[in-house]
Design an enzyme around this catalytic site. Structure first.
Site, PDB file in Angstrom:
ATOM      1  N   ARG A 104      66.384  -1.158  -7.115  1.00 48.05           N
ATOM      2  CA  ARG A 104      65.507  -0.225  -6.437  1.00 48.05           C
ATOM      3  C   ARG A 104      64.380   0.191  -7.400  1.00 48.05           C
ATOM      4  O   ARG A 104      64.650   0.698  -8.492  1.00 48.05           O
ATOM      5  CB  ARG A 104      66.300   1.002  -6.004  1.00 48.05           C
ATOM      6  CG  ARG A 104      65.519   1.827  -4.990  1.00 48.05           C
ATOM      7  CD  ARG A 104      66.012   3.246  -4.989  1.00 48.05           C
ATOM      8  NE  ARG A 104      67.274   3.366  -4.276  1.00 48.05           N
ATOM      9  CZ  ARG A 104      67.515   4.335  -3.407  1.00 48.05           C
ATOM     10  NH1 ARG A 104      66.598   5.222  -3.118  1.00 48.05           N
ATOM     11  NH2 ARG A 104      68.684   4.421  -2.827  1.00 48.05           N
ATOM     12  N   THR A 108      58.609   3.371  -6.178  1.00 52.17           N
ATOM     13  CA  THR A 108      58.459   3.234  -4.714  1.00 52.17           C
ATOM     14  C   THR A 108      59.786   3.479  -3.994  1.00 52.17           C
ATOM     15  O   THR A 108      59.805   3.700  -2.783  1.00 52.17           O
ATOM     16  CB  THR A 108      57.984   1.815  -4.351  1.00 52.17           C
ATOM     17  OG1 THR A 108      59.009   0.892  -4.738  1.00 52.17           O
ATOM     18  CG2 THR A 108      56.682   1.462  -5.032  1.00 52.17           C
ATOM     19  N   ASP A 200      80.887   4.887  -6.125  1.00 46.87           N
ATOM     20  CA  ASP A 200      80.041   3.726  -6.413  1.00 46.87           C
ATOM     21  C   ASP A 200      80.901   2.465  -6.403  1.00 46.87           C
ATOM     22  O   ASP A 200      81.756   2.274  -7.278  1.00 46.87           O
ATOM     23  CB  ASP A 200      79.355   3.904  -7.775  1.00 46.87           C
ATOM     24  CG  ASP A 200      78.346   2.799  -8.031  1.00 46.87           C
ATOM     25  OD1 ASP A 200      77.150   3.104  -8.143  1.00 46.87           O
ATOM     26  OD2 ASP A 200      78.763   1.609  -8.109  1.00 46.87           O
ATOM     27  N   ASP A 203      80.726   0.252  -9.653  1.00 46.55           N
ATOM     28  CA  ASP A 203      81.428   0.845 -10.798  1.00 46.55           C
ATOM     29  C   ASP A 203      82.932   0.774 -10.603  1.00 46.55           C
ATOM     30  O   ASP A 203      83.686   0.498 -11.546  1.00 46.55           O
ATOM     31  CB  ASP A 203      81.006   2.315 -10.962  1.00 46.55           C
ATOM     32  CG  ASP A 203      79.643   2.432 -11.648  1.00 46.55           C
ATOM     33  OD1 ASP A 203      79.177   1.440 -12.220  1.00 46.55           O
ATOM     34  OD2 ASP A 203      79.059   3.527 -11.586  1.00 46.55           O
TER      35      ASP A 203
END
Ligand code: URA
Length: 209
Positions: A104, A108, A200, A203
């Protein structure tokens, strides 16, 4: 419009509970994701077309069914999608595996593709795109854009847990791609985590923080 299938099979739901539990360690988490991916692959392949094949059994000639139509491709979205690949390959060992990596952009906030490697015959394959979490939908939308841009015409998207926001964004962006999930959760929190979710996924799969 895309169909959204929620797999409510008791075995999937049972294993998903332990996947969600924060006290489940990395080894068990990985094994459970693998098992759920296998069970989901069984459900997702239910509609694959069959064709007849002539064979000789030890007793007589017979006509029996084999898979027909397009060859399969599995495409995990890096990195958490990798955790679902082996489980699917348990059922479809001849499938080819592509990879799509996205990050990501911090400014933006849009997904940027940093890696893609797909089987050469993209337009002839039936793809199962996988990522454990459908949160905002940004990565899944971008990965599907990438597959389509390279000629993929037949795609199913499979994930463990989806947020309503992600389902809405994805199905609006790709109304021709059906979505297969083990659970539709409540919402996204302010950090973009699915609630209640599992934390997550990358993770927890790889033991990182
Ligand atoms: N990605 C994850 O791994 N977990 C979430 O809850 C949302 C996105």
């Amino acid at each position: 419009m895309a169909k959204v299938h929620v797999f409510d099979h008791p075995l999937i739901q049972h294993k998903l509970t332990y996947i969600r539990d924060k006290n489940t360690g990395t080894k068990e988490f990985r094994e459970l994701v693998d098992e759920v991916a296998t069970l989901m692959a069984y459900e997702i392949t239910r509609e694959l077309p069959l064709m007849e094949k002539e064979i000789d059994t030890p007793v007589c000639k017979a006509t029996s069914n084999v898979l027909a139509g397009k060859k399969l491709g599995i495409v995990p979205i890096l990195r958490a999608g990798i955790g679902m690949v082996e489980g699917i390959l348990n059922l479809i060992p001849a499938a080819k595996v592509g990879h799509i990596g996205l990050y990501r952009d911090p400014e933006t906030l849009l997904p940027v593709e940093y890696y893609i490697k797909l089987p050469s015959d993209v337009s002839e394959r039936h793809f199962i795109l996988v990522d454990p979490m459908l949160a905002t939908g940004g990565s899944a939308i971008a990965a599907t854009d990438s597959l389509k841009k390279r000629g993929a015409k037949n795609i199913q998207f499979m994930c463990l847990i989806a947020a309503p926001e992600g389902v809405k964004a994805f199905t609006e962006a790709h109304p021709d791609v059906d979505v297969y999930i083990a659970a539709l959760d409540e919402k996204l929190d302010e950090k973009g985590y699915i609630v209640p979710g599992l934390g997550d996924a990358g993770d927890r799969l790889f033991g990182t923080k």
